[in-house]
Design a protein around this motif. Structure first.
Motif: not given
Length: 163
Positions: A67-86
């Motif tokens: 997968e390829i994901w995108k996010r525009e930085v808006d100043g509300t970023e978390q310190s980590t991000y998690t992708w979940s699945g099986d």
């Protein structure tokens, strides 16, 4: 403005994990772009934090899902991000990019296959100042490491090896 890769953070997990957590790159500015590249050893999609937009996702012969994901930085970023699945092996990266037009980031074509020597799909002429990002994922599942090489005229941003 020229597009530049500022930094990249990577993560990996082994076969019994049900998620992958990646640390958010530092020194972000509002308007910058984050790109996440996620791959897992299976044919089931992941889910991400609601702040991320899926650009492209697909599976190859029930062997790997990328997968390829995108996010525009808006100043509300978390310190980590998690992708979940099986429960599978995951590898991934978050790439901090400046100078990209977030609204125009798209995938024009995708070639998903199962081969030890993947070939990039043909690319038609692109407008001036556009950039091509090629992603190649491999999760081997055995003890012999896979070898990745960078195409002529390309710059490698990240290379992860499953452990």
């Amino acid at each position: 403005m020229a597009i530049s890769v500022v930094s990249t953070n990577t993560a990996q997990s082994n076969g019994t994990a049900t998620s992958l957590t990646i640390t958010t790159p530092a020194n972000l500015s509002v308007g910058d772009t984050l790109l996440a590249f996620i791959a897992k050893d299976d044919d089931v999609a992941t889910s991400a934090h609601a702040d991320w937009t899926l650009v492209q996702g697909g599976e190859s012969n029930n062997a790997i899902y990328n997968e390829i994901w995108k996010r525009e930085v808006d100043g509300t970023e978390q310190s980590t991000y998690t992708w979940s699945g099986d429960s599978e092996t995951y590898v991934g990266a978050i790439v901090h990019v400046t100078g990209a037009d977030y609204s125009t980031i798209t995938v024009e074509t995708a070639d998903i296959g199962s081969t030890g020597s993947p070939t990039s799909p043909a690319v038609t002429t692109i407008p001036t100042n556009d950039h091509i990002i090629f992603t190649g994922f491999s999760i081997d599942g055995d003890s012999s490491p896979l070898v990745h090489s960078t195409a002529n005229g390309s710059t490698e941003i990240v290379d992860l090896t499953e452990t």
